[in-house]
Design a protein around this motif. Structure first.
Motif, PDB file in Angstrom:
ATOM      1  N   ILE A 175       0.633  -0.827   0.143  1.00  0.00           N
ATOM      2  CA  ILE A 175      -0.084   0.236   0.194  1.00  0.00           C
ATOM      3  C   ILE A 175       1.185   1.309  -0.335  1.00  0.00           C
ATOM      4  CG2 ILE A 175      -1.966   0.880   1.572  1.00  0.00           C
ATOM      5  CD1 ILE A 175      -2.958  -0.920   2.786  1.00  0.00           C
ATOM      6  N   ASP A 176       0.667   2.067  -1.056  1.00  0.00           N
ATOM      7  CA  ASP A 176       1.871   3.271  -1.086  1.00  0.00           C
ATOM      8  C   ASP A 176       1.165   4.562  -0.137  1.00  0.00           C
ATOM      9  OD1 ASP A 176       3.825   5.131  -1.540  1.00  0.00           O
ATOM     10  OD2 ASP A 176       2.538   4.951  -3.977  1.00  0.00           O
ATOM     11  N   LEU A 177       0.969   4.023   0.585  1.00  0.00           N
ATOM     12  CA  LEU A 177       0.096   5.370   1.578  1.00  0.00           C
ATOM     13  C   LEU A 177       0.493   6.820   1.727  1.00  0.00           C
ATOM     14  CD1 LEU A 177      -2.049   4.842   3.227  1.00  0.00           C
ATOM     15  CD2 LEU A 177      -0.692   4.861   5.305  1.00  0.00           C
ATOM     16  N   TYR A 178       1.943   6.641   0.941  1.00  0.00           N
ATOM     17  CA  TYR A 178       3.184   7.944   0.929  1.00  0.00           C
ATOM     18  C   TYR A 178       2.326   8.758  -0.354  1.00  0.00           C
ATOM     19  CZ  TYR A 178       6.165  11.607   0.400  1.00  0.00           C
ATOM     20  OH  TYR A 178       7.076  12.969   0.131  1.00  0.00           O
ATOM     21  N   SER A 179       1.575   7.960  -1.613  1.00  0.00           N
ATOM     22  CA  SER A 179       0.742   8.269  -2.451  1.00  0.00           C
ATOM     23  C   SER A 179      -0.051   8.597  -2.524  1.00  0.00           C
ATOM     24  CB  SER A 179       2.014   7.949  -3.484  1.00  0.00           C
ATOM     25  OG  SER A 179       3.184   7.464  -3.525  1.00  0.00           O
ATOM     26  N   ILE A 180      -0.802   7.564  -2.130  1.00  0.00           N
ATOM     27  CA  ILE A 180      -2.651   7.547  -1.866  1.00  0.00           C
ATOM     28  C   ILE A 180      -3.097   8.998  -1.045  1.00  0.00           C
ATOM     29  CG2 ILE A 180      -3.712   5.922  -1.570  1.00  0.00           C
ATOM     30  CD1 ILE A 180      -2.831   3.983  -1.749  1.00  0.00           C
ATOM     31  N   PHE A 181      -2.107   9.154  -0.503  1.00  0.00           N
ATOM     32  CA  PHE A 181      -3.047  10.273   0.698  1.00  0.00           C
ATOM     33  C   PHE A 181      -2.545  11.721  -0.476  1.00  0.00           C
ATOM     34  CE2 PHE A 181      -2.179   9.267   5.372  1.00  0.00           C
ATOM     35  CZ  PHE A 181      -3.633   7.967   5.043  1.00  0.00           C
ATOM     36  N   GLN A 182      -1.140  11.793  -0.507  1.00  0.00           N
ATOM     37  CA  GLN A 182      -1.081  12.805  -1.368  1.00  0.00           C
ATOM     38  C   GLN A 182      -2.115  12.913  -2.985  1.00  0.00           C
ATOM     39  OE1 GLN A 182       3.032  14.826  -0.624  1.00  0.00           O
ATOM     40  NE2 GLN A 182       3.384  12.290  -0.331  1.00  0.00           N
ATOM     41  N   GLN A 183      -2.886  12.047  -2.914  1.00  0.00           N
ATOM     42  CA  GLN A 183      -3.710  12.324  -4.304  1.00  0.00           C
ATOM     43  C   GLN A 183      -4.467  13.278  -4.250  1.00  0.00           C
ATOM     44  OE1 GLN A 183      -4.970   8.216  -5.822  1.00  0.00           O
ATOM     45  NE2 GLN A 183      -2.539   7.891  -6.231  1.00  0.00           N
ATOM     46  N   ASN A 184      -5.103  13.418  -3.334  1.00  0.00           N
ATOM     47  CA  ASN A 184      -5.778  14.461  -2.618  1.00  0.00           C
ATOM     48  C   ASN A 184      -5.090  16.303  -1.567  1.00  0.00           C
ATOM     49  OD1 ASN A 184      -8.059  15.111  -0.663  1.00  0.00           O
ATOM     50  ND2 ASN A 184      -9.487  13.703  -0.455  1.00  0.00           N
ATOM     51  N   PRO A 185      -6.146  16.793  -2.517  1.00  0.00           N
ATOM     52  CA  PRO A 185      -4.950  17.920  -2.433  1.00  0.00           C
ATOM     53  C   PRO A 185      -5.115  18.952  -0.826  1.00  0.00           C
ATOM     54  CG  PRO A 185      -6.889  18.183  -3.296  1.00  0.00           C
ATOM     55  CD  PRO A 185      -6.427  17.301  -4.000  1.00  0.00           C
ATOM     56  N   ASN A 186      -6.100  17.708  -0.232  1.00  0.00           N
ATOM     57  CA  ASN A 186      -6.422  18.270   1.396  1.00  0.00           C
ATOM     58  C   ASN A 186      -6.026  17.125   2.259  1.00  0.00           C
ATOM     59  OD1 ASN A 186      -7.994  20.278   1.102  1.00  0.00           O
ATOM     60  ND2 ASN A 186      -9.874  19.833   0.346  1.00  0.00           N
ATOM     61  N   TRP A 187      -5.019  16.405   1.590  1.00  0.00           N
ATOM     62  CA  TRP A 187      -4.308  15.585   2.148  1.00  0.00           C
ATOM     63  C   TRP A 187      -3.629  15.952   3.979  1.00  0.00           C
ATOM     64  CZ3 TRP A 187       0.738  15.007   3.770  1.00  0.00           C
ATOM     65  CH2 TRP A 187       1.413  16.341   3.969  1.00  0.00           C
ATOM     66  N   GLN A 188      -3.367  16.979   3.731  1.00  0.00           N
ATOM     67  CA  GLN A 188      -2.965  17.219   5.940  1.00  0.00           C
ATOM     68  C   GLN A 188      -3.639  17.408   6.545  1.00  0.00           C
ATOM     69  OE1 GLN A 188      -2.536  19.037   2.483  1.00  0.00           O
ATOM     70  NE2 GLN A 188      -0.231  19.921   2.708  1.00  0.00           N
ATOM     71  N   GLU A 189      -4.399  17.851   6.692  1.00  0.00           N
ATOM     72  CA  GLU A 189      -5.203  17.967   7.695  1.00  0.00           C
ATOM     73  C   GLU A 189      -6.958  16.838   6.808  1.00  0.00           C
ATOM     74  OE1 GLU A 189      -5.276  21.216   5.314  1.00  0.00           O
ATOM     75  OE2 GLU A 189      -4.058  21.181   6.904  1.00  0.00           O
ATOM     76  N   LEU A 190      -6.967  16.339   5.376  1.00  0.00           N
ATOM     77  CA  LEU A 190      -8.416  14.882   6.042  1.00  0.00           C
ATOM     78  C   LEU A 190      -7.736  13.902   7.101  1.00  0.00           C
ATOM     79  CD1 LEU A 190     -10.443  14.612   4.374  1.00  0.00           C
ATOM     80  CD2 LEU A 190      -9.637  13.692   2.472  1.00  0.00           C
ATOM     81  N   TYR A 191      -6.100  13.563   6.255  1.00  0.00           N
ATOM     82  CA  TYR A 191      -6.103  12.322   6.252  1.00  0.00           C
ATOM     83  C   TYR A 191      -4.703  12.224   8.059  1.00  0.00           C
ATOM     84  CZ  TYR A 191      -7.596  10.658   2.037  1.00  0.00           C
ATOM     85  OH  TYR A 191      -7.943  10.388   0.821  1.00  0.00           O
ATOM     86  N   LEU A 192      -4.127  13.672   8.580  1.00  0.00           N
ATOM     87  CA  LEU A 192      -3.650  13.472   9.154  1.00  0.00           C
ATOM     88  C   LEU A 192      -4.020  14.584  10.310  1.00  0.00           C
ATOM     89  CD1 LEU A 192       0.201  14.264   7.458  1.00  0.00           C
ATOM     90  CD2 LEU A 192      -1.235  11.655   7.714  1.00  0.00           C
ATOM     91  N   CYS A 193      -3.668  13.883  11.952  1.00  0.00           N
ATOM     92  CA  CYS A 193      -4.304  14.427  12.465  1.00  0.00           C
ATOM     93  C   CYS A 193      -2.963  15.653  13.417  1.00  0.00           C
ATOM     94  CB  CYS A 193      -4.782  13.335  13.874  1.00  0.00           C
ATOM     95  SG  CYS A 193      -3.894  12.211  14.431  1.00  0.00           S
ATOM     96  N   ASP A 194      -1.947  15.082  13.251  1.00  0.00           N
ATOM     97  CA  ASP A 194      -0.572  15.783  13.624  1.00  0.00           C
ATOM     98  C   ASP A 194       0.321  15.621  12.854  1.00  0.00           C
ATOM     99  OD1 ASP A 194      -0.061  13.138  14.120  1.00  0.00           O
ATOM    100  OD2 ASP A 194       0.272  13.305  16.615  1.00  0.00           O
ATOM    101  N   GLY A 195      -0.096  15.960  11.747  1.00  0.00           N
ATOM    102  CA  GLY A 195       1.051  16.170  10.583  1.00  0.00           C
ATOM    103  C   GLY A 195       1.265  14.370  10.388  1.00  0.00           C
ATOM    104  N   LEU A 196       1.429  13.800  10.927  1.00  0.00           N
ATOM    105  CA  LEU A 196       1.952  11.855  11.009  1.00  0.00           C
ATOM    106  C   LEU A 196       0.668  11.074  11.128  1.00  0.00           C
ATOM    107  CD1 LEU A 196       4.644   9.916  11.454  1.00  0.00           C
ATOM    108  CD2 LEU A 196       4.989  10.570  13.413  1.00  0.00           C
TER     109      LEU A 196
END
Lengths: 245, 245
Positions: A175-196
């Motif tokens: 699972i290439d989570l690094y790439s999959i998350f960043q496909q969404n322009p709001n990945w920072q707030e949408l997928y991460l609660c503290d940046g990690l």
């Protein structure tokens, strides 16, 4: 009590996978209820080097009921920068890749039916990470002085690449989570609660991607046997039949 | 990989305890991460009679790593009325109590350190149950004819009483969910999603009551040993120490 066993092996993102707000481990346990036991082996703060030391303890060879699936999800701590506060967790890139290969090799040796899935570290949102650190310092010390970030998205990206290379060479799904998350322009707030670490939505992505892979490697939930008959199939005239294998 | 093992043994309310919206099993797995494995043995629709048949299969005596804790949560199906649609699940009151006693006796025999916690069936909200049945019939058959309720709160109350009596005689702790839920005047909507199964709030009550009992019987989370050192305790000069018991 021998049932198919799925082991989730990784760092804090695995350890936290049963958090009430939709953790990916809990979702897996729910989906595979009565079909597989989901065993949590998440070790907050650990890197691939320390994971390697624990392999024989956590996954002894010649165990009676070897896991059918192991998810391996390290890298977020390996990628901590070597000259910053979290340097004790840092593992050099080439060693990280080699460690993953050794982990996969050990796990594949547990049984011919043990399947391994690698997961890359998630991307890092440095601003989210710093905001969280600021919040912690304020709450703990009443101090909000800035520190240099202990992780960067570029470093996480290099480790994700190494993880992909290791998966390719070992011929295991990833699972290439690094790439999959960043496909969404709001990945920072949408997928991460503290940046990690992951939000409920981030957890859902891991769960859904993992289910896709399980479906593709012969571990689809609907194809695994139930432990015991459905209650509607229990014969009221001979219910004791349920305990005969 | 031998770690303290908590087994959740029961019917659908146990089987569903890892549902994304705050399931009590998932919350327990989160709380006891790195300290105990939470093993799900929830069997939707099962009653105490069928549970008894499965005891030797699920909890073999002389197993290598007997559970430290077993929650026993049957009764909601036993209490199904004997002359209604769910009659195949019905178990007479006196047999239910006796089954529980035999289950507890078997579990206590697994090891001197195996602790058992009984949980009474929840109260029944007949109106919620009928609304749900109506919804299902409409969705499935386009039909909304009423049927007689297959469960009543009075019957559930008798089974809860029998469960309490069994716990008292066997000297094991009990969560009297039947009474606890009804202490809240809005218990029907607050704790039950379909008149029988639990909402997120209902799951939280089970989790919190269970934690109280665990704290009182020597299984408080903070008193159980960690599997491996905290990452902040790993010696950077000799990290391999973590794998030496």
């Amino acid at each position: 009590m021998a049932k198919a066993k799925f082991v989730l092996f990784g760092d804090s993102i695995t350890q936290q996978s049963f958090l009430p707000a939709g953790g990916w481990g809990a979702a897996l346990a729910d989906r595979y209820a009565r079909k597989a036991d989901i065993i949590l082996r998440g070790l907050s703060g650990y890197n691939s080097r320390w994971a390697l030391f624990l392999l024989d303890r956590i996954f002894p060879t010649a165990a009676l009921n070897p896991p059918v699936l192991v998810t391996v999800f390290f890298g977020a701590n390996d990628a901590a920068l070597p000259d910053r506060k979290s340097k004790a967790q840092h593992v050099p890139l080439s060693e990280y890749k080699e460690n993953l290969q050794r982990i996969v090799s050990h796990l594949k040796g547990l049984s011919p039916s043990t399947r391994v899935v690698l997961i890359t570290p998630p991307p890092i949102d440095v601003r989210g990470r710093q905001a969280y650190a600021r919040y912690l310092r304020r709450a703990t010390y009443g101090d909000s002085a800035e520190e240099l970030p202990e992780r960067t998205n570029e470093a996480a990206g290099e480790y994700a690449q190494a993880c992909k290379a290791a998966a390719k060479e070992a011929e295991v799904p990833i699972i290439d989570l690094y790439s999959i998350f960043q496909q969404n322009p709001n990945w920072q707030e949408l997928y991460l609660c503290d940046g990690l670490h992951l939000t409920a939505e981030g957890n859902t992505v891991v769960f859904e991607e993992l289910v896709k892979i399980l479906n593709s490697i012969g571990l689809a939930e609907e194809n695994l046997p139930l432990d015991f008959p459905l209650y509607s199939d229990v014969d009221p005239l001979d219910p004791e039949k349920i305990c005969r294998p």
